[in-house]
Every structure is written in C-alpha cells, then in structure tokens.
Design a protein around this motif. Structure first.
Motif, PDB file in Angstrom:
ATOM      1  N   SER A 133       0.826  -1.216   0.000  1.00 44.85           N
ATOM      2  CA  SER A 133       0.000   0.000   0.000  1.00 44.85           C
ATOM      3  C   SER A 133       0.856   1.260   0.000  1.00 44.85           C
ATOM      4  CB  SER A 133      -0.922   0.017   1.222  1.00 44.85           C
ATOM      5  OG  SER A 133      -0.167   0.024   2.423  1.00 44.85           O
ATOM      6  N   ASP A 134       2.149   1.113   0.270  1.00 44.48           N
ATOM      7  CA  ASP A 134       3.058   2.263   0.377  1.00 44.48           C
ATOM      8  C   ASP A 134       4.051   2.246  -0.780  1.00 44.48           C
ATOM      9  OD1 ASP A 134       5.971   3.190   1.540  1.00 44.48           O
ATOM     10  OD2 ASP A 134       4.341   4.464   2.258  1.00 44.48           O
ATOM     11  N   PRO A 135       4.064   3.266  -1.631  1.00 46.64           N
ATOM     12  CA  PRO A 135       4.940   3.243  -2.805  1.00 46.64           C
ATOM     13  C   PRO A 135       6.420   3.251  -2.464  1.00 46.64           C
ATOM     14  CG  PRO A 135       3.834   5.372  -2.606  1.00 46.64           C
ATOM     15  CD  PRO A 135       3.191   4.459  -1.610  1.00 46.64           C
ATOM     16  N   GLY A 136       6.804   3.910  -1.368  1.00 48.96           N
ATOM     17  CA  GLY A 136       8.214   3.942  -1.000  1.00 48.96           C
ATOM     18  C   GLY A 136       8.731   2.575  -0.618  1.00 48.96           C
ATOM     19  N   ARG A 137       7.972   1.840   0.181  1.00 52.69           N
ATOM     20  CA  ARG A 137       8.401   0.510   0.579  1.00 52.69           C
ATOM     21  C   ARG A 137       8.304  -0.468  -0.592  1.00 52.69           C
ATOM     22  NH1 ARG A 137       5.129  -1.029   5.661  1.00 52.69           N
ATOM     23  NH2 ARG A 137       6.632  -2.742   5.843  1.00 52.69           N
TER      24      ARG A 137
END
Length: 280
Positions: free
Chosen positions: A226-230
């Motif tokens: 759900s998190d683009p950075g991770r």
C-alpha cells in the motif's frame, strides 16, 4: 477441519480446501497454495478468498499459526522462525512437497523465512503488505509498543497498534472483525510475536536486517504494497525475473480484504504466468 501435531507441544488447526471437481496437487493443474495470516488474527482472514482460489483450481491450505486461532498456545517460542518451522512440518504431514506460499504482514515474514530456510518447499511467494522493511523512524516507536504489550492492558495496546492497519478505505466490518480476534489472543503471544518481528536478536522486520535476509530469497515473489516507498525498496531486492511488485496506493494494510476480488484475480493470474507452470 483437522489438526496436525507439528512438534511435541504444538498442534496446528488448518483447513485444506479444493474443488469438488478436481483435487489438484503437485500433479494437478495448479500448485497448492499455503495461506498464512498476520499478527493477532487467524486463518479465517482468508475467508474472503478461499472460494475463488479453489474455483481457480488450487488446493488451498490455511493454518492458524502457533499462538493464534484454534492452534496450540505455547508458553514461549511464538516467533516467526518457529512458525515457519511449524509450516514445514505441516507440509510434511500433508505430503505436500512444494507450495506457493502467500503471507500477509507477519505472515509475509513467516513465508519468507520458509523460502530462505527451506527453498525446496516454496515454488513462489506472494507477500501482502509485508511486516518487514521498516525504516528507522518507524522502528523508534517499537520499544514503547512492546512495553505496552507487556503492560497491564495488552489488548488495548494491541488495538492501538492495529489502528495503523486501517484507513478510510477499510470497511467497518473488517475493523470489527480484527478487533474481536485481537481481544481473543493470549497477551504473551501478542507481545512475544511482535517483539520477535522487529526487535529480537533474529528479527528481520527492520532495515538493514530486512535487506540482508530477504535478498536470500531465490524464488519468484509477487509483493503487494500500500506504500509506494516501501514497494520501490523491495523491488531492489528481488532476484528472480518473474518477480513483480504492485502498489495499491490508498489502500490500507488489509488491502487484500478490502479488495478481495481484485486480489485473487491478481494472484491467480501471476501464478498462471510463472515459468514452468502447467499449460492453461
């Protein structure tokens, strides 16, 4: 709905589902799936997906991890590494040689450990908003959370942690469902498992420990975030060319429950396209 003794003191509850028209296994049209739930929940987390996965031709094995659900609750040893060893023993008991292992949150750690320590048992991995790759700024809050889990109100502490798992996209029924399961958990399991995920001596939940361990996975990985950075971070760790990282930005940690039909469509389609798979 059977049980399996996997150690002298741990008995796992599991379900083993398949289509009534076909009982696929290693010789069937689709590889068996091993579905592994997250922290503070149980295999009922996959109730949204079982029918669609079996209809797609998969044998689907969904256990309750030790300390969770209907499985044994040992006084100690409720760690991801012990849980992965339990799963290998369960597969032995069922006579299943190799699976596609699907894990959510803590379950993604567990199936990744299974893939690293017992690579012959894992054809491919699907990791769902995994409980690894935490950055230092997130990790700074873990000691306080763990202290609260060891404190006088562990279930309230667990509920506060669980608030991180939801957002405006999360239906109220999913929030309530998980809250009820948290309050049914043994407090020492909540504390021990959370600590082993992130701050214990063998923990792989925080970078750079995550990087070093996860880079040892050799099989194809479908990772859904759900998190683009991770998501971008994990993409740099994947070695097999069939691996894929997907980001559903705006979803919560429980994206597979919020978007269950889309999730099963994505997973079954990716498995069908794996090299060396059966003809469709």
């Amino acid at each position: 709905m059977p049980y399996a003794d996997v150690t002298d003191d741990v008995r796992l509850f599991y379900t083993d589902d398949f289509s009534t028209d076909d009982h696929p296994g290693e010789d069937g049209r689709r590889p068996p799936l091993l579905l592994v739930h997250g922290w503070g929940t149980d295999s009922h987390q996959w109730s949204w997906h079982l029918d669609a996965l079996t209809a797609a031709g998969h044998r689907v094995i969904a256990p309750d991890l030790r300390g969770h659900g209907y499985s044994s609750v040992p006084d100690a040893g409720n760690t991801p590494r012990a849980m992965a060893a339990d799963l290998r023993a369960l597969l032995d008991r069922l006579g299943v040689g190799q699976v596609v292992a699907v894990g959510h949150s803590m379950g993604a750690q567990v199936v990744s450990i299974l893939a690293v320590e017992h690579p012959e048992r894992v054809r491919a991995l699907v990791t769902v908003d995994p409980g690894y790759g935490m950055s230092d700024d997130v990790a700074r809050g873990f000691p306080q959370m763990i202290a609260a889990l060891h404190g006088p109100r562990p279930h309230e502490a667990a509920e506060a942690i669980d608030e991180w798992c939801t957002n405006a996209a999360t239906p109220a029924v999913i929030r309530r469902w998980h809250k009820r399961r948290l309050y049914g958990m043994a407090p020492h399991v909540l504390a021990e498992a959370f600590e082993a995920l992130f701050t214990g001596p063998d923990a792989i939940g925080v970078r750079p420990a995550s990087d070093a361990y996860l880079a040892r996975r050799q099989c194809p990985v479908l990772s859904i975030w759900s998190d683009p950075g991770r998501a971008a971070w994990e993409a740099g760790l994947l070695k097999d060319p069939a691996s894929k990282v997907v980001c559903w930005e705006g979803s919560s940690h429980r994206l597979h429950e919020e978007r269950h039909a889309e999730f099963t469509h994505l997973v079954t389609g990716w498995i069908r396209r794996l090299p060396g798979g059966p003809a469709v």
